[in-house]
Motif scaffolding. Sequence first.
Motif, PDB file in Angstrom:
ATOM      1  N   ALA A   1       0.709  -1.160   0.009  1.00 19.82           N
ATOM      2  CA  ALA A   1      -0.053   0.041   0.048  1.00 19.82           C
ATOM      3  C   ALA A   1       0.748   1.345  -0.058  1.00 19.82           C
ATOM      4  CB  ALA A   1      -1.020  -0.093   1.308  1.00 19.82           C
ATOM      5  N   GLY A   2       2.107   1.238   0.257  1.00 20.36           N
ATOM      6  CA  GLY A   2       3.068   2.114   0.012  1.00 20.36           C
ATOM      7  C   GLY A   2       3.328   3.321   1.228  1.00 20.36           C
ATOM      8  N   TRP A   3       2.878   2.543   2.446  1.00 21.87           N
ATOM      9  CA  TRP A   3       3.261   3.340   3.701  1.00 21.87           C
ATOM     10  C   TRP A   3       4.427   3.154   3.972  1.00 21.87           C
ATOM     11  CZ3 TRP A   3      -0.594   6.825   4.691  1.00 21.87           C
ATOM     12  CH2 TRP A   3      -1.778   6.465   4.172  1.00 21.87           C
ATOM     13  N   ILE A   4       5.173   4.035   4.745  1.00 24.92           N
ATOM     14  CA  ILE A   4       6.391   3.734   5.260  1.00 24.92           C
ATOM     15  C   ILE A   4       6.944   2.339   5.827  1.00 24.92           C
ATOM     16  CG2 ILE A   4       6.309   4.966   7.451  1.00 24.92           C
ATOM     17  CD1 ILE A   4       9.300   5.203   5.069  1.00 24.92           C
ATOM     18  N   GLU A   5       5.914   1.883   6.765  1.00 23.39           N
ATOM     19  CA  GLU A   5       6.046   0.554   7.295  1.00 23.39           C
ATOM     20  C   GLU A   5       6.192  -0.626   6.210  1.00 23.39           C
ATOM     21  OE1 GLU A   5       1.868   1.792   8.409  1.00 23.39           O
ATOM     22  OE2 GLU A   5       3.516   2.749   8.218  1.00 23.39           O
ATOM     23  N   ASP A   6       5.321  -0.208   5.119  1.00 24.19           N
ATOM     24  CA  ASP A   6       5.222  -1.425   3.872  1.00 24.19           C
ATOM     25  C   ASP A   6       6.653  -1.151   3.242  1.00 24.19           C
ATOM     26  OD1 ASP A   6       2.654  -1.928   4.275  1.00 24.19           O
ATOM     27  OD2 ASP A   6       1.823  -0.161   3.395  1.00 24.19           O
ATOM     28  N   TYR A   7       7.271  -0.030   2.900  1.00 23.06           N
ATOM     29  CA  TYR A   7       8.456  -0.272   2.346  1.00 23.06           C
ATOM     30  C   TYR A   7       9.595  -0.786   3.279  1.00 23.06           C
ATOM     31  CZ  TYR A   7       6.957   3.302  -1.103  1.00 23.06           C
ATOM     32  OH  TYR A   7       6.230   3.904  -2.109  1.00 23.06           O
ATOM     33  N   GLU A   8       9.599  -0.540   4.486  1.00 21.64           N
ATOM     34  CA  GLU A   8      10.620  -1.302   5.393  1.00 21.64           C
ATOM     35  C   GLU A   8      10.243  -3.083   5.383  1.00 21.64           C
ATOM     36  OE1 GLU A   8       9.353   0.705   8.855  1.00 21.64           O
ATOM     37  OE2 GLU A   8      10.608   2.571   8.572  1.00 21.64           O
ATOM     38  N   LYS A   9       9.122  -3.144   5.480  1.00 19.56           N
ATOM     39  CA  LYS A   9       8.702  -4.635   5.337  1.00 19.56           C
ATOM     40  C   LYS A   9       9.259  -5.221   4.222  1.00 19.56           C
ATOM     41  CE  LYS A   9       4.806  -7.844   5.575  1.00 19.56           C
ATOM     42  NZ  LYS A   9       3.322  -7.980   5.586  1.00 19.56           N
ATOM     43  N   GLY A  10       8.853  -4.610   2.999  1.00 20.31           N
ATOM     44  CA  GLY A  10       9.251  -5.135   1.606  1.00 20.31           C
ATOM     45  C   GLY A  10      10.609  -5.359   1.452  1.00 20.31           C
ATOM     46  N   ALA A  11      11.536  -4.284   1.983  1.00 19.67           N
ATOM     47  CA  ALA A  11      12.811  -4.344   1.931  1.00 19.67           C
ATOM     48  C   ALA A  11      13.455  -5.541   2.706  1.00 19.67           C
ATOM     49  CB  ALA A  11      13.576  -2.933   2.302  1.00 19.67           C
TER      50      ALA A  11
ATOM     51  N   ILE B   1      10.532  -0.541  -7.322  1.00 16.93           N
ATOM     52  CA  ILE B   1       9.545  -0.757  -6.239  1.00 16.93           C
ATOM     53  C   ILE B   1       7.991  -1.085  -6.846  1.00 16.93           C
ATOM     54  CG2 ILE B   1       7.925   0.242  -4.395  1.00 16.93           C
ATOM     55  CD1 ILE B   1      10.709   0.019  -3.563  1.00 16.93           C
ATOM     56  N   LEU B   2       7.636  -2.237  -6.396  1.00 13.09           N
ATOM     57  CA  LEU B   2       6.130  -2.786  -6.702  1.00 13.09           C
ATOM     58  C   LEU B   2       5.073  -2.029  -5.730  1.00 13.09           C
ATOM     59  CD1 LEU B   2       6.872  -6.570  -7.835  1.00 13.09           C
ATOM     60  CD2 LEU B   2       7.238  -4.350  -9.057  1.00 13.09           C
ATOM     61  N   LEU B   3       4.105  -1.264  -6.442  1.00 17.22           N
ATOM     62  CA  LEU B   3       3.040  -0.836  -5.460  1.00 17.22           C
ATOM     63  C   LEU B   3       1.809  -1.141  -6.041  1.00 17.22           C
ATOM     64  CD1 LEU B   3       3.855   3.010  -4.850  1.00 17.22           C
ATOM     65  CD2 LEU B   3       4.296   1.186  -3.398  1.00 17.22           C
TER      66      LEU B   3
ATOM     67  N   ASN C   1      -0.790   9.120  -3.650  1.00 19.00           N
ATOM     68  CA  ASN C   1       0.551   9.678  -4.371  1.00 19.00           C
ATOM     69  C   ASN C   1       1.639   9.080  -3.440  1.00 19.00           C
ATOM     70  OD1 ASN C   1       0.190  10.852  -1.740  1.00 19.00           O
ATOM     71  ND2 ASN C   1       0.168  12.831  -2.717  1.00 19.00           N
ATOM     72  N   ARG C   2       1.586   7.774  -2.866  1.00 16.39           N
ATOM     73  CA  ARG C   2       2.618   7.324  -1.915  1.00 16.39           C
ATOM     74  C   ARG C   2       3.768   6.783  -2.800  1.00 16.39           C
ATOM     75  NH1 ARG C   2      -2.160   6.301   0.591  1.00 16.39           N
ATOM     76  NH2 ARG C   2      -2.159   4.072   0.155  1.00 16.39           N
ATOM     77  N   TRP C   3       3.795   6.999  -3.956  1.00 15.17           N
ATOM     78  CA  TRP C   3       4.964   6.480  -4.913  1.00 15.17           C
ATOM     79  C   TRP C   3       6.113   7.464  -4.512  1.00 15.17           C
ATOM     80  CZ3 TRP C   3       6.534  10.176  -8.163  1.00 15.17           C
ATOM     81  CH2 TRP C   3       5.690  11.153  -8.452  1.00 15.17           C
ATOM     82  N   ILE C   4       5.515   8.800  -4.140  1.00 14.93           N
ATOM     83  CA  ILE C   4       6.587   9.786  -4.009  1.00 14.93           C
ATOM     84  C   ILE C   4       7.577   9.296  -2.902  1.00 14.93           C
ATOM     85  CG2 ILE C   4       6.919  12.279  -3.432  1.00 14.93           C
ATOM     86  CD1 ILE C   4       4.389  12.895  -4.505  1.00 14.93           C
TER      87      ILE C   4
ATOM     88  N   LEU D   1      13.121   7.740  -0.558  1.00 16.63           N
ATOM     89  CA  LEU D   1      13.757   6.861  -0.216  1.00 16.63           C
ATOM     90  C   LEU D   1      15.038   6.308  -0.985  1.00 16.63           C
ATOM     91  CD1 LEU D   1      11.007   4.862   1.522  1.00 16.63           C
ATOM     92  CD2 LEU D   1      12.674   6.232   2.566  1.00 16.63           C
ATOM     93  N   GLY D   2      15.316   6.761  -2.265  1.00 17.79           N
ATOM     94  CA  GLY D   2      15.966   6.708  -2.953  1.00 17.79           C
ATOM     95  C   GLY D   2      16.000   5.481  -4.189  1.00 17.79           C
TER      96      GLY D   2
END
Length: 321
Positions: free
Chosen positions: A154-164, A176-178, A184-187, A192-193
Amino acid sequence: MAGQLSRRNLRLFLALIVLLLIPLIVPSLNSLKETAQSPGPNLQGVDFSVLGEAINMSAIKGHMTYFSSLGTRAVGYEGNLKAAQYIYNKFIEYGLTNITYNDFTVVDTINRGTIITLLEKGQTLTLHPIRPNLVCTSQTPPEGITGPIIYAGAGWIEDYEKGAKEANVDIEGSIILLDWYTANRWITAAKLGAKAVIFLHPEVLGYSTAGTFCLKALPELPFQFARYYAGERETKILLQNVGKIANIWSTQTWEKVTSWNVLGFIPGTKYPDRIIVISSYYDSSSIAPSVAPGAEESASVSILLEIARYFAKHRPKNSLM
């Protein structure tokens, strides 16, 4: 990303046809008496069963099926030309006169090829670039964009951390797959680079706030960050390759392209110099223009074709264009 027609929409289309046809059919019916004193048509005694012949829902469905089979009818793509040719040929078939193409040019971004290659397997999949951020397209450098795949849901910060963590790779330098409905959480991926974002095909494609097209592009900000859409098949394969290294290569360029207005005429029986204009657009649009079947968008031009067919056989008093 094909539009789908609901029963409610079909009823709305039917109502639209009736509203369009009544002012044109009514004056030509024998049961309608013209009176100079009447400010509008007198509908008393009118046989509305004539609309049954004018409204051929099977034919409308056939037109819509063809238009939506073209992949995209966006200006600059082959489907746009094929749609114009289809309309032109139908006008000839129905017996319209003075049928012409009126060409014009516009400037838009065109996808000349976009792929993602799973380097370990050598498997190549098709992607579709998202509309540009103002003037910044999703075109890659000649060598493409290479990085590990992370699924951030879903693109929340915790989703990025979990995905990584699940992919066992860093977000910086990744692809990144979203999910589609991520506003607009693709931003966040860019912050995050990450090198690029791929929006995944949803089970149901609609117009909810989180999935609205404008949130996937920044039309007023020239922000260089690659964004793509993956179809249903590609989505399944990409999700099976989280953590793997992939390369994205894309050519999305600004070009001057041509489209066409298609004109046809039906001469009036009594007032040929009075022209009623009936118009519709036939192109389609999408946040990823190279995949825009536009089934729902094709309804209006499909109705227009049936109006043309009917009045070519039952010419009204005024001319139609």
